[in-house]
Design a protein around this motif. Structure first.
Motif, PDB file in Angstrom:
ATOM      1  N   ASP A  35      18.079 -31.044  14.732  1.00 45.14           N
ATOM      2  CA  ASP A  35      18.519 -30.991  13.339  1.00 45.14           C
ATOM      3  C   ASP A  35      18.776 -32.420  12.891  1.00 45.14           C
ATOM      4  O   ASP A  35      19.720 -33.067  13.344  1.00 45.14           O
ATOM      5  CB  ASP A  35      19.789 -30.148  13.193  1.00 45.14           C
ATOM      6  N   GLU A  40      15.216 -32.084   7.934  1.00 47.57           N
ATOM      7  CA  GLU A  40      14.652 -30.833   8.411  1.00 47.57           C
ATOM      8  C   GLU A  40      15.055 -30.536   9.849  1.00 47.57           C
ATOM      9  O   GLU A  40      15.599 -31.386  10.544  1.00 47.57           O
ATOM     10  CB  GLU A  40      13.126 -30.908   8.322  1.00 47.57           C
ATOM     11  N   ARG A  41      14.758 -29.323  10.266  1.00 47.15           N
ATOM     12  CA  ARG A  41      14.893 -28.921  11.658  1.00 47.15           C
ATOM     13  C   ARG A  41      13.514 -29.044  12.291  1.00 47.15           C
ATOM     14  O   ARG A  41      12.532 -28.521  11.773  1.00 47.15           O
ATOM     15  CB  ARG A  41      15.393 -27.490  11.761  1.00 47.15           C
ATOM     16  N   GLN A  42      13.440 -29.755  13.399  1.00 57.05           N
ATOM     17  CA  GLN A  42      12.193 -29.878  14.150  1.00 57.05           C
ATOM     18  C   GLN A  42      12.378 -29.185  15.490  1.00 57.05           C
ATOM     19  O   GLN A  42      13.468 -29.224  16.063  1.00 57.05           O
ATOM     20  CB  GLN A  42      11.817 -31.337  14.377  1.00 57.05           C
TER      21      GLN A  42
END
Length: 135
Positions: A35, A40-42
């Motif tokens: 996070d 964004e969340r990767q």
């Protein structure tokens, strides 16, 4: 506090500070969740590797004044620290880089699985960082 988890987080940040990306990345699960602060969340070690390549190109950072806390079972951890950094190359959407230095309080939350980092969520005040590199 769980000493195994404390040791893992200490090793994670020691590798980061040493620029030892092989060790740093070896401490992640293959499906690690990252996070990104105000981003964004990767998911996945490959995405995290690409993120770190960009970071290492654009910034030189050392994390100091580290405090690490864990749950008794060691499945979660938190770290508070100060980022001492230099802005080397302009990052997309951010102010122009000219070697500015910064000192930024930050923190991270971890989920631990099989003695590896399964999730890391990083937090810092982006507006504070922008103000520092713009002055």
């Amino acid at each position: 506090m769980n000493q195994d988890t404390i040791n893992l987080v200490q090793q994670y940040y020691a590798a980061f500070n040493a620029g030892d990306m092989d060790t740093f990345l070896s401490l992640l699960t293959d499906d690690v969740i990252h996070d990104i602060n105000q981003g964004e969340r990767q998911i996945g070690k490959e995405a995290f590797t690409q993120f770190m390549a960009c970071m290492n190109n654009n910034y030189k950072e050392e994390l100091v004044d580290m405090v690490i806390m864990t749950t008794p079972d060691g499945k979660r951890a938190a770290a508070e620290f100060v980022v001492l950094g230099e802005y080397l190359q302009t990052d997309e959407g951010l102010p122009e880089a000219a070697g500015q230095t910064y000192r930024l309080p930050a923190g991270a939350f971890f989920e631990i699985r099989d003695n590896k980092v399964a999730r890391i969520s990083n937090y810092y005040n982006l507006q504070d960082w922008i103000a520092q590199v713009n002055s």
